[in-house]
Design a protein around this motif. Structure first.
Motif, mmCIF file in Angstrom:
data_model
loop_
_atom_site.group_PDB
_atom_site.id
_atom_site.type_symbol
_atom_site.label_atom_id
_atom_site.label_comp_id
_atom_site.label_asym_id
_atom_site.label_seq_id
_atom_site.Cartn_x
_atom_site.Cartn_y
_atom_site.Cartn_z
ATOM 1 N N ILE A 151 11.214 34.362 6.036
ATOM 2 C CA ILE A 151 10.186 33.738 5.201
ATOM 3 C C ILE A 151 10.897 32.905 4.141
ATOM 4 C CG2 ILE A 151 8.290 34.105 3.588
ATOM 5 C CD1 ILE A 151 7.777 36.790 4.969
ATOM 6 N N LEU A 152 10.578 31.639 4.071
ATOM 7 C CA LEU A 152 11.146 30.735 3.079
ATOM 8 C C LEU A 152 10.142 30.607 1.942
ATOM 9 C CD1 LEU A 152 12.362 28.027 5.611
ATOM 10 C CD2 LEU A 152 13.737 29.856 4.581
ATOM 11 N N ALA A 153 10.417 31.265 0.828
ATOM 12 C CA ALA A 153 9.470 31.282 -0.288
ATOM 13 C C ALA A 153 9.335 29.888 -0.900
ATOM 14 C CB ALA A 153 9.924 32.278 -1.345
ATOM 15 N N THR A 175 13.994 34.224 -1.174
ATOM 16 C CA THR A 175 13.247 33.788 -2.353
ATOM 17 C C THR A 175 13.625 32.378 -2.784
ATOM 18 O OG1 THR A 175 14.851 34.735 -3.906
ATOM 19 C CG2 THR A 175 13.043 36.168 -3.149
ATOM 20 N N ASN A 176 14.866 31.962 -2.562
ATOM 21 C CA ASN A 176 15.311 30.577 -2.775
ATOM 22 C C ASN A 176 15.024 30.058 -4.179
ATOM 23 O OD1 ASN A 176 16.621 28.302 -1.759
ATOM 24 N ND2 ASN A 176 14.702 27.299 -1.202
ATOM 25 N N GLY A 177 14.985 30.943 -5.151
ATOM 26 C CA GLY A 177 14.728 30.543 -6.524
ATOM 27 C C GLY A 177 13.302 30.118 -6.799
ATOM 28 N N ARG A 178 12.402 30.315 -5.842
ATOM 29 C CA ARG A 178 11.014 29.868 -5.995
ATOM 30 C C ARG A 178 10.052 31.016 -6.270
ATOM 31 N NH1 ARG A 178 10.489 24.740 -3.907
ATOM 32 N NH2 ARG A 178 8.601 24.739 -5.200
ATOM 33 N N ASP A 198 16.395 38.375 0.015
ATOM 34 C CA ASP A 198 17.653 37.675 -0.251
ATOM 35 C C ASP A 198 17.401 36.565 -1.269
ATOM 36 O OD1 ASP A 198 20.084 36.194 -0.083
ATOM 37 O OD2 ASP A 198 20.417 37.022 1.921
ATOM 38 N N ASP A 199 18.106 36.636 -2.406
ATOM 39 C CA ASP A 199 17.911 35.668 -3.479
ATOM 40 C C ASP A 199 18.911 34.508 -3.421
ATOM 41 O OD1 ASP A 199 15.810 37.187 -4.597
ATOM 42 O OD2 ASP A 199 17.253 38.480 -5.632
ATOM 43 N N THR A 200 19.777 34.479 -2.424
ATOM 44 C CA THR A 200 20.757 33.405 -2.303
ATOM 45 C C THR A 200 20.060 32.092 -1.966
ATOM 46 O OG1 THR A 200 22.316 35.033 -1.432
ATOM 47 C CG2 THR A 200 22.913 32.708 -1.191
ATOM 48 N N PRO A 201 20.413 30.983 -2.633
ATOM 49 C CA PRO A 201 19.764 29.697 -2.320
ATOM 50 C C PRO A 201 19.943 29.296 -0.863
ATOM 51 C CG PRO A 201 20.972 29.549 -4.392
ATOM 52 C CD PRO A 201 21.339 30.879 -3.789
ATOM 53 N N VAL A 212 20.865 28.634 6.684
ATOM 54 C CA VAL A 212 22.211 28.490 6.128
ATOM 55 C C VAL A 212 22.113 28.653 4.618
ATOM 56 C CG1 VAL A 212 24.233 27.007 5.898
ATOM 57 C CG2 VAL A 212 22.844 26.920 7.992
ATOM 58 N N LEU A 213 22.862 29.640 4.092
ATOM 59 C CA LEU A 213 22.783 29.987 2.671
ATOM 60 C C LEU A 213 23.961 29.405 1.890
ATOM 61 C CD1 LEU A 213 21.674 33.704 3.091
ATOM 62 C CD2 LEU A 213 20.228 31.730 2.556
#
Length: 300
Positions: A151-153, A175-178, A198-201, A212-213
């Motif tokens: 899931i891409l937040a 979470t991608n910082g969003r 996973d909070d990694t961008p 790809v993180l």
């Protein structure tokens, strides 16, 4: 047929599933109708459509094509491949300006104009939209065969997807910082079976659905899910003065139980009138809008 001088009983703007369904009801009532369609179905990026009874798994374009053929078989139906660029009240009806065919006039309007998805700005996402990146688990989740799902937040609505999607596979939320889930939400997701948060961008999407993180990890998935903002695909409803309600993803046209908008004589159906939808809901909406438009012609 001279479009500019013909008085149509109804003009259906949008010839996808809702518009076709509305047109079919009006055609079967032997009303003279015009369908204006630019060929921009919202699900044109998806190969198959799922969850629509008797057509589960059929190519989305084939369903729309078969619907057009059925509607076109009625001799009171006219069709224009093009866009409606403006509409306004005019006498006992409405005048619609077309992008390439002048003006047309109808006693009623049915808006099946759809919505446009504003996707999250992640490299590689747009070209995979509808193929390996999705928004609706009911439409696309089963085909992932309970594999890994990412899931891409985009905002806090990612929590809603994270709670739904464990029924379809093994879920990781990026979470991608969003989106910053609180302790209660994290506990709820853990209880629901979400494997990781996973909070990694996220840098980009590669291959079919590999995330790809920023730390160099490449995590493959069977499919990815995300939400985008929804925008009206046409300005016609606003031009006419229709009122809107605000949904979690964007505005949608306000309609009553007969699918009449707040502008008398203007009916609407499909994704433009719902906070969320699918093909089955669009067809049902269109049928009701067509019936509503016909009954308004009869009873005034």
């Amino acid at each position: 047929m001279n479009m500019s001088t013909t008085q149509f009983d109804a003009i259906v703007i949008g010839g996808s599933y809702a518009g076709l369904s509305a047109a079919l009801q009006l055609a079967r009532a032997r009303r003279r109708i015009l369908v204006v369609d630019a060929g921009q179905r919202r699900n044109r990026f998806a190969g198959e459509s799922h969850g629509f009874l008797t057509r589960d798994g059929h190519p989305a374009a084939d369903i729309a094509g078969a619907g057009r053929a059925e509607v076109a078989a009625y001799d009171t139906v006219a069709w224009i491949d093009g866009s409606a660029v403006d509409a306004r009240p005019d006498g006992e009806g409405f005048t619609v300006d077309l992008d390439s065919r002048g003006k047309v006039h109808g006693r009623r309007l049915v808006l099946a104009t759809g919505v446009r998805d504003e996707l999250p700005s992640i490299e590689g996402l747009a070209e995979r939209w509808g193929k390996s990146v999705f928004h609706c688990p009911y439409c696309h989740g089963y085909e992932l065969q309970q594999g890994a799902i990412g899931i891409l937040a985009n905002d806090e609505l990612a929590f809603h997807q994270a709670m739904l999607l464990p029924d379809w596979g093994k879920v990781t939320l990026f979470t991608n910082g969003r989106y910053a889930p609180d302790a209660e939400q994290r506990a709820a997701m853990e209880k629901r079976g979400v494997l990781a948060i996973d909070d990694t961008p996220v840098l980009r999407i590669e291959d079919s659905a590999t995330v790809v993180l920023a730390d160099g990890r490449r995590i493959p998935h069977a499919g990815l899910f995300t939400y985008g903002r929804l925008h009206m695909a046409s300005p016609i409803a606003s031009q006419l003065g229709c009122e809107f309600d605000e949904g979690p993803l964007g505005p949608f046209i306000r309609t009553d139980m007969t699918k009449q908008t707040t502008v008398p004589g203007v009916f609407a159906g499909g994704d433009a009138t719902r906070p969320a939808g699918n093909v089955a809901m669009a067809v049902a909406d269109g049928a009701m809008a067509g019936l509503g438009a016909h009954r308004s012609l009869v009873f005034g």
